[in-house]
Structures are given as C-alpha cells and as structure tokens.
Design a protein around this motif. Structure first.
Motif, PDB file in Angstrom:
ATOM      1  N   GLN A 139      31.009   6.162 -40.290  1.00 45.63           N
ATOM      2  CA  GLN A 139      31.747   6.993 -39.350  1.00 45.63           C
ATOM      3  C   GLN A 139      32.459   6.039 -38.391  1.00 45.63           C
ATOM      4  O   GLN A 139      31.823   5.139 -37.826  1.00 45.63           O
ATOM      5  N   VAL A 153      36.177  11.454 -34.689  1.00 46.57           N
ATOM      6  CA  VAL A 153      35.165  10.926 -35.604  1.00 46.57           C
ATOM      7  C   VAL A 153      35.735  11.024 -37.010  1.00 46.57           C
ATOM      8  O   VAL A 153      35.948  12.119 -37.538  1.00 46.57           O
ATOM      9  N   ILE A 172      34.463   6.016 -34.918  1.00 46.42           N
ATOM     10  CA  ILE A 172      34.759   6.825 -33.733  1.00 46.42           C
ATOM     11  C   ILE A 172      35.664   6.020 -32.819  1.00 46.42           C
ATOM     12  O   ILE A 172      35.340   4.884 -32.455  1.00 46.42           O
ATOM     13  N   THR A 193      27.612   3.693 -38.122  1.00 44.66           N
ATOM     14  CA  THR A 193      28.475   4.307 -37.111  1.00 44.66           C
ATOM     15  C   THR A 193      29.120   3.225 -36.255  1.00 44.66           C
ATOM     16  O   THR A 193      28.432   2.360 -35.700  1.00 44.66           O
TER      17      THR A 193
END
Length: 430
Positions: free
Chosen positions: A143, A131, A145, A172
């Motif tokens: 973020q 992450v 990932i 995200t």
C-alpha cells in the motif's frame, strides 16, 4: 477501508527505488559567470541524475519508483523539465514499472503544469491523502499512502491527515515531502516529528525535503530521507543519489545508489612542511586526483582550503586568486573534469605562541584574553547564548554548520588567529 487478499506464494521480494528533490532544470546561476562551458555541464546534471535513477530502476527490475516531492526546481516547472520527467517515467511503464509521485514546496499542485498525458502506471497524489494498492500478478504486495503540497508554504503537519495502517494491509509505505524536527537547515514546511510517523504503524517512510541523505530510523518503521540525486553547490558536497529498497520477510533494507554526474567536494591542505609554491601546486593536483578516484572517476567541482603554519603564508597572503587561475588553466572542461571552485586561505605565519604570550603589548594581551575565555565557563556560556540565535538560524546553517556548544573553542581559535595575523603583519610593516 478493505484490502485485497494478500498472497504469500510470490517468492520474489518487493523492490522499489525511493528518490526525492530532483529539482529538474535547476538554473545554477552562481557559477554561470565563472565559466559558460561549466554552466552548460551543470545545467544538464539534474536531468542526467534522473536518467540514472531510471536506468537503476530498470537494471534492478524494481516494482515501482517513489518520488518524494520537489520534482521541479520552481513553480514555473519548465516545459523541458516536465517533458524529461514524462519521458523517463514512460520508459519505466514500458518495463512494467509503476511510479508514485508527490509534489513538495518547490512544485506545489497550484503551480503551472503543461497539459501532458501520463501512462496509467504513473500516479500523482493529490492534496488529499490517498491509499493506492500495488499488485504484481494479482498479488497485493504493498500500500502506498501519499499526499502532495497544495501550495508552496504548507505550515500544517501533513502526517496527521494520513490513515493509520489497517489490519491485513501488506507492506505499507508513506510518501511525503516534510520537515522532521526543527534543526534541519531547511524551511520548516509540513513540520512533523518522528513519533507522528511511528504512530501510523507503516513499514517504510519515503521522505523528501532534506537534501542530505539520512536514515532516521533503521528498524520498523524504516524512515529515510533520500536526499537529492545531484548536488547543486558546495553545501551539497559528497555522494548524491537514491535508495534501492528490498523488502525481505517484512523488513525494509535500503541500499544507497549514487546517481550524481558532477560531485562537489572540499579538501583541506596544510602548508606545514611545504616550502615552495610549486610543491603546493603539486600537492593540490595530487589530492584532486585522489579525490576524483574516490568519486569513481566522475567530474568534480572542488573547494580547497589552505591551512596550517609556515613560510608559504607570506607568499599566499592576498595572492590565492592567482594560484586559483594557474591551477584552473591546467585542467580542461571535457568530462570527466576537475574544476576548482575556490581556494580559501586560512594559513598562518610560523610564530611561537608561547613566546608571544610574554610580550607586554596588545598582542600579548590578546593571547592572554583568549586563554582567559577558554578557562572561564561562565564567559563561554555567555558567548554561547549570544551566538546561538545566529548559528542555529536555518538560513545561516546553509553556509555554516558550527555548533556553538561544541565548536566554541574553534571559533575562539579562528578569531585569535585572524587578529594575530593582522597585528603581526602591521607590526612587521612598521
């Protein structure tokens, strides 16, 4: 895991480019024998497409670039390709643009890599989920990932190893090279399903592996296959590129950007109403000009299929290669060029089917048998059962996308036309 405080004062929306399947330095072996000059142009196209991605990222002043696997074409990762990648990413870092990269089945982490130093703005994900926060002027905006393929034939679901979104995380993004579903025409590496992605509560999924661009889900989460930025054969026809994604009020808005320098295309031309070979040549060239204009003036490699019924069928039968050579001689190979990859003859003689149906011979029997199959639901079901394993095989689907449940009538029509053509030819010869 804790995250940095999220700033709400930054009014500039988050922007990033999502690309995948660069396949830098693809060999294009199939067309080498046709024309060495053409091969030279093709060998540079994957590099040119990557350069276009870099140019677009700078022009749109994006925050970062995402590359969703298969950066290279094979495990050898040619040194030319690795240096070209690094140079492009260095250009981005000098503009303050970060890069995030995962590796896929063509370029897994256990394959050879040259010892190169990358700027700090470039992050290459390992085979353990990571992450990575993205910050702009100390504002925590995203973020990212991601996880890379450790080997070239990952059979496990990589999505299940990724963390669920935590409370307080900003936008995200999941960055993975994977195969969603089973009907993709690609090797089912890192197989998963859409619900696996939905369960993690991310905003955007930047995916690679499938070479056709596709938005699988246009609401949150936005799930996108970028496709490859440069088509490499006739099965990768049409525009190729990447996605520019803007995050506005929490919503991801992907916009497709074209990056291919040579475009593959297919044209069908019916001979109905065309009386001479000269007229047919003019029609082919006119349609190619229109196709090139539609493609924004870029170079084309095109396959032409001749269809329909008419007297030209006899002139074309067994002679399309001569027509192909003649048309190629009318085109140079200085970009932007048009290259005819192949001419396929699917024309038929001008026969009256209803009249042939009345014949009491094998030709009449063939047509009556075809009609019987078209009207027999049980026979069609048996044929579908027979054809399905072949037509749904991922290797076959690279070359043919017939759906046995939808295209059975087309298969019957084509088989009838081919057999009828052969039998009428033998009949007239006798």
């Amino acid at each position: 895991m804790t995250s940095s405080p999220i700033s709400t004062c930054n009014e500039t929306p988050l922007k990033f480019i999502h690309c995948a399947d660069l396949h830098l330095d693809s060999p294009f072996r199939g067309l080498f024998a046709q024309n060495k000059r053409l091969h030279e142009h093709l060998s540079n196209t994957t590099f040119a497409a990557f350069d276009s991605i870099i140019d677009q990222a700078i022009a749109h002043n994006v925050d970062f670039l995402l590359i969703a696997g298969d950066v290279y074409d094979g495990v050898d990762k040619s040194l030319r390709a690795q240096l070209h990648l690094r140079n492009g990413l260095v250009r981005l870092s000098r503009e303050g643009i970060q890069s995030f990269i995962v590796h896929g089945n063509h370029d897994p982490l256990n394959s050879w890599s040259a010892r190169l130093r990358y700027p700090d703005e470039i992050h290459i994900f390992s085979d353990t989920p990571e992450v990575i926060p993205y910050k702009r002027d100390n504002d925590h905006l995203a973020q990212v990932i991601g996880v890379s393929h450790p080997t070239g034939s990952v059979q496990k679901n990589l999505i299940r190893n990724l963390p669920i979104r935590e409370e307080g995380w900003p936008t995200t993004i999941g960055l993975v090279h994977c195969n969603i579903g089973s009907d993709t025409g690609h090797q089912p590496y890192a197989p998963c399903k859409l619900p696996d992605l939905f369960a993690l509560n991310y905003d955007y999924w930047a995916l690679g592996h499938i070479h056709a661009k596709s938005i699988l889900h246009d609401q949150t989460p936005t799930v996108v296959y970028a496709g490859n930025p440069q088509g490499r054969d006739i099965n990768e026809a049409g525009p190729r590129g990447c996605f520019l994604v803007k995050v506005v009020q929490g919503q991801c808005q992907p916009e497709f950007l074209e990056t291919d320098t040579i475009r593959w295309c297919e044209i069908e031309i019916r001979i109905d109403g065309i009386e001479t070979i000269n007229e047919l040549q003019d029609r082919i060239l006119t349609d190619l000009d229109a196709k090139q204009e539609e493609a924004g003036g870029r170079s084309l490699i095109c396959r032409v299929t001749l269809a329909g019924k008419g007297p030209l069928h006899q002139d074309l039968h067994g002679r399309v290669d001569d027509l192909l050579v003649a048309l190629r001689n009318e085109e140079g190979l200085e970009p932007p060029f048009v290259w005819l990859e192949r001419i396929t003859d699917q024309t038929r003689p001008p026969v009256e089917r209803e009249q042939l149906l009345t014949r009491q011979d094998f030709i009449g029997d063939l047509l009556r048998f075809s009609d019987q199959i078209r009207g027999d639901a049980e026979e069609q079901q048996r044929m579908q059962t027979t054809f399905t394993p072949l037509l749904t095989n991922f290797r076959w689907k690279r070359y043919c996308n017939l759906n046995p449940s939808e295209d059975l009538t087309t298969l019957i029509d084509e088989a009838e036309a081919i057999l009828l053509d052969r039998m009428l030819e033998d009949y007239h010869a006798d």
